[in-house]
Design a protein around this motif. Structure first.
Motif, mmCIF file in Angstrom:
data_model
loop_
_atom_site.group_PDB
_atom_site.id
_atom_site.type_symbol
_atom_site.label_atom_id
_atom_site.label_comp_id
_atom_site.label_asym_id
_atom_site.label_seq_id
_atom_site.Cartn_x
_atom_site.Cartn_y
_atom_site.Cartn_z
ATOM 1 N N GLN A 10 30.979 45.769 47.277
ATOM 2 C CA GLN A 10 31.855 46.926 47.102
ATOM 3 C C GLN A 10 31.334 48.139 47.865
ATOM 4 O O GLN A 10 32.105 48.881 48.493
ATOM 5 C CB GLN A 10 31.999 47.255 45.614
ATOM 6 N N MET A 11 30.038 48.385 47.826
ATOM 7 C CA MET A 11 29.479 49.529 48.540
ATOM 8 C C MET A 11 29.608 49.348 50.047
ATOM 9 O O MET A 11 29.902 50.304 50.783
ATOM 10 C CB MET A 11 28.017 49.726 48.155
ATOM 11 N N ARG A 51 35.888 37.114 47.613
ATOM 12 C CA ARG A 51 36.841 37.688 46.667
ATOM 13 C C ARG A 51 37.424 39.006 47.173
ATOM 14 O O ARG A 51 38.604 39.285 47.009
ATOM 15 C CB ARG A 51 36.152 37.896 45.319
ATOM 16 N N TYR A 52 36.580 39.814 47.822
ATOM 17 C CA TYR A 52 37.008 41.161 48.204
ATOM 18 C C TYR A 52 37.227 41.346 49.703
ATOM 19 O O TYR A 52 37.556 42.449 50.141
ATOM 20 C CB TYR A 52 35.981 42.184 47.705
ATOM 21 N N GLY A 53 37.036 40.296 50.488
ATOM 22 C CA GLY A 53 37.367 40.390 51.907
ATOM 23 C C GLY A 53 36.247 40.883 52.813
ATOM 24 O O GLY A 53 36.527 41.458 53.867
ATOM 25 N N LEU A 97 21.463 35.999 40.142
ATOM 26 C CA LEU A 97 22.748 36.278 39.520
ATOM 27 C C LEU A 97 23.812 35.308 40.003
ATOM 28 O O LEU A 97 23.667 34.666 41.044
ATOM 29 C CB LEU A 97 23.193 37.718 39.832
ATOM 30 N N ASN A 98 24.910 35.237 39.235
ATOM 31 C CA ASN A 98 26.063 34.461 39.678
ATOM 32 C C ASN A 98 27.102 35.391 40.291
ATOM 33 O O ASN A 98 26.881 36.608 40.429
ATOM 34 C CB ASN A 98 26.649 33.625 38.533
ATOM 35 N N GLY A 99 28.249 34.840 40.665
ATOM 36 C CA GLY A 99 29.276 35.612 41.332
ATOM 37 C C GLY A 99 29.912 36.678 40.479
ATOM 38 O O GLY A 99 30.659 37.529 40.996
ATOM 39 N N GLU A 100 29.629 36.683 39.188
ATOM 40 C CA GLU A 100 30.135 37.720 38.282
ATOM 41 C C GLU A 100 29.041 38.724 37.924
ATOM 42 O O GLU A 100 29.205 39.518 36.992
ATOM 43 C CB GLU A 100 30.686 37.070 37.003
ATOM 44 N N ASP A 101 27.948 38.695 38.642
ATOM 45 C CA ASP A 101 26.795 39.576 38.414
ATOM 46 C C ASP A 101 26.095 39.312 37.086
ATOM 47 O O ASP A 101 25.392 40.183 36.554
ATOM 48 C CB ASP A 101 27.190 41.057 38.496
#
Length: 239
Positions: A29-30, A59-61, A115-119
């Motif tokens: 995201q950052m 997921r976010y491109g 971590l996994n893909g959901e943090d």
């Protein structure tokens, strides 16, 4: 050829010196907020948060490249990037088998969270990742190639943990085709001091351990397309 904003050297909370806020989703995201389109996750001596970061990137491109910042036997840091996640994780296992196993002390060095893909935390590396492996500088290019990867010396202008700081110069026999400098490096002056950089492709990266320093500059790289294979071709000096 098009130019793409990139950062090829970023750490997650798996690196003990990385902030715990450096989770895969936060990184992605950052990076997107900063205008980055291609990000490489390069934790110290491990690739084990790459699956989560690649999942978040998809997921976010954001194109996320699985990678590692390997510490060689000479205490020089080298960025290793891989075409596939399978190749990166296989390289991870090789490095783990070729490094000293010293128990981490989180209260001194920091946490090493997987971590996994959901943090969500799914594990923790118990052995300290801030160690020198048994792999020498002149092995890295050929070794990463065996796992579908490419490598370049990290932050070569730094006074510590760089190939130049450790060896005095970049040895031609190591076979590097690219190097990385820090974001504040005076590249023209540095090249005058180190003529061996002539002909080597140069990248700037953030080496971020904290979210606030991630992808803060508009560095771009010319690629045939926005893909991991195109990035590796650039590292290998194919264009």
């Amino acid at each position: 050829m098009n130019r793409y904003p990139y950062d090829f050297h970023v750490h997650s909370c798996l690196s003990p010196c990385g902030d715990n806020d450096m989770t895969p989703n936060n990184l992605v995201q950052m990076a997107l907020l900063s205008g980055c389109e291609i990000l490489a996750l390069t934790d110290h001596n491990t690739c084990r948060n790459a699956p989560a970061a690649m999942e978040a990137g998809e997921r976010y491109g954001l194109l996320v490249i699985p990678g590692m910042e390997l510490c060689t036997s000479e205490e020089a840091h080298v960025v290793c990037l891989f075409e596939t996640l399978d190749g990166a994780l296989a390289f991870d296992r090789y490095v783990y088998d070729h490094m000293p196993h010293v128990p981490n002390r989180p209260e001194i060095f920091g946490d090493q969270k997987i971590l996994n893909g959901e943090d969500e935390q799914v594990g923790e590396e118990e052995n300290l990742l801030l160690v020198s492996s048994f792999i020498s500088v002149d092995q890295v290019v050929s070794l990463t190639a065996e796992y579908g990867g490419a490598a370049f010396p990290a932050h070569v202008n730094k006074d510590s943990y760089s190939v130049i700081a450790s060896l005095g110069a970049i040895p031609p026999e190591a076979g590097f085709t690219a190097v990385e400098v820090t974001k504040d490096c005076d590249l023209e002056a540095f090249r005058e001091l180190h003529p061996e950089l002539e002909g080597l492709k140069t990248f700037r990266s953030s080496d971020s351990h904290y979210l606030e320093t991630l992808a803060g500059e508009p560095w771009t790289v010319a690629l045939s397309d926005k893909s991991i294979s195109a990035v590796l071709n650039a590292v290998r000096g194919k264009y």
